[in-house]
Design a protein around this motif. Structure first.
Motif, PDB file in Angstrom:
ATOM      1  N   LEU A  75      91.591 -29.491  -3.887  1.00  0.00           N
ATOM      2  CA  LEU A  75      90.457 -29.113  -3.475  1.00  0.00           C
ATOM      3  C   LEU A  75      89.684 -29.029  -4.856  1.00  0.00           C
ATOM      4  CD1 LEU A  75      90.874 -26.361  -0.739  1.00  0.00           C
ATOM      5  CD2 LEU A  75      90.635 -28.787  -0.631  1.00  0.00           C
ATOM      6  N   ARG A  80      88.384 -33.699  -3.270  1.00  0.00           N
ATOM      7  CA  ARG A  80      88.230 -33.098  -1.855  1.00  0.00           C
ATOM      8  C   ARG A  80      88.051 -34.381  -0.970  1.00  0.00           C
ATOM      9  NH1 ARG A  80      84.073 -28.061  -3.138  1.00  0.00           N
ATOM     10  NH2 ARG A  80      85.758 -26.855  -4.337  1.00  0.00           N
ATOM     11  N   ASP A  81      87.132 -35.361  -1.290  1.00  0.00           N
ATOM     12  CA  ASP A  81      86.842 -36.414  -0.282  1.00  0.00           C
ATOM     13  C   ASP A  81      88.181 -37.388  -0.137  1.00  0.00           C
ATOM     14  OD1 ASP A  81      84.273 -35.550  -0.015  1.00  0.00           O
ATOM     15  OD2 ASP A  81      83.481 -36.983  -1.627  1.00  0.00           O
ATOM     16  N   ALA A  84      90.561 -35.457   1.952  1.00  0.00           N
ATOM     17  CA  ALA A  84      90.133 -35.513   3.387  1.00  0.00           C
ATOM     18  C   ALA A  84      90.355 -36.915   4.046  1.00  0.00           C
ATOM     19  CB  ALA A  84      88.635 -35.091   3.554  1.00  0.00           C
ATOM     20  N   CYS A 110      86.915 -21.771   1.018  1.00  0.00           N
ATOM     21  CA  CYS A 110      87.160 -23.287   1.280  1.00  0.00           C
ATOM     22  C   CYS A 110      87.432 -23.553   2.750  1.00  0.00           C
ATOM     23  CB  CYS A 110      88.643 -23.788   0.365  1.00  0.00           C
ATOM     24  SG  CYS A 110      89.967 -22.926   0.991  1.00  0.00           S
ATOM     25  N   LEU A 113      85.733 -26.847   4.235  1.00  0.00           N
ATOM     26  CA  LEU A 113      85.889 -28.229   3.841  1.00  0.00           C
ATOM     27  C   LEU A 113      86.833 -29.009   4.719  1.00  0.00           C
ATOM     28  CD1 LEU A 113      86.846 -27.452   0.054  1.00  0.00           C
ATOM     29  CD2 LEU A 113      84.639 -28.117   1.022  1.00  0.00           C
ATOM     30  N   GLU A 114      86.479 -30.449   4.767  1.00  0.00           N
ATOM     31  CA  GLU A 114      87.269 -31.301   5.864  1.00  0.00           C
ATOM     32  C   GLU A 114      88.626 -31.168   5.313  1.00  0.00           C
ATOM     33  OE1 GLU A 114      86.884 -35.567   7.859  1.00  0.00           O
ATOM     34  OE2 GLU A 114      85.841 -35.064   5.884  1.00  0.00           O
TER      35      GLU A 114
END
Length: 163
Positions: A75, A80-81, A84, A110, A113-114
């Protein structure tokens, strides 16, 4: 997204036999961390098609229960992206596999977040050397929680994963 290693046949970082993707980048810098080489967000290697193919080849094995994202910190803002997107792809290609995610962030910080919402289990919280217990299952220090993300989201209250 950058990574350091893909561990195969891992039994220490989640339930069942797992593939572990060790990501680069961590802002927590926990004293006593078992993997400080992964802190540098510019370290490791780019997570490219060859790495994706290696991870997916492992996940295609019937006896592999799923993937664990660790590091570093999955994370970390630069991860993150990518985590995900990779989680969405894993869900689509391997619907029977579980996704575990280790992070130094707390659930409360968190949960939106996706990447977290796509996980089955989240091990949260920084490693605290003064709370380290070598006999703990799937975590390094007593402050870290093993959260059943699916049930927590469904029940709208924190549900811990059975150890």
């Amino acid at each position: 997204m950058r990574y350091h290693n893909i561990t195969k046949d891992d039994m220490k970082n989640g339930d069942g036999l797992r593939a572990v993707l060790w990501l680069a980048g961590c802002e927590h810098a926990c004293p006593g961390c078992h993997n400080p080489v992964t802190w540098d967000a510019a370290g490791g290697l780019p997570f490219d098609q060859a790495a994706r193919d290696e991870l997916f080849a492992e996940l295609s094995k019937d006896y592999v229960a799923g993937v664990t994202f660790s590091g570093g910190d999955p994370l970390h803002p630069q991860n993150r992206d990518g985590v995900a997107a990779l989680s969405r792809e894993i869900r689509a290609r391997f619907p029977g596999k579980t996704i575990w995610l280790y992070t130094g962030y707390l659930w409360e910080a968190c949960r939106g977040l996706e990447a977290v919402r796509l996980a089955d289990v989240l091990v949260d919280g920084p490693f605290l050397r003064e709370q380290a217990v070598s006999t703990l299952h799937w975590r390094g220090s007593a402050n870290q929680r093993i959260i059943d993300v699916r049930r927590t989201l469904a029940e709208n209250q924190l549900v811990l994963h059975a150890e």
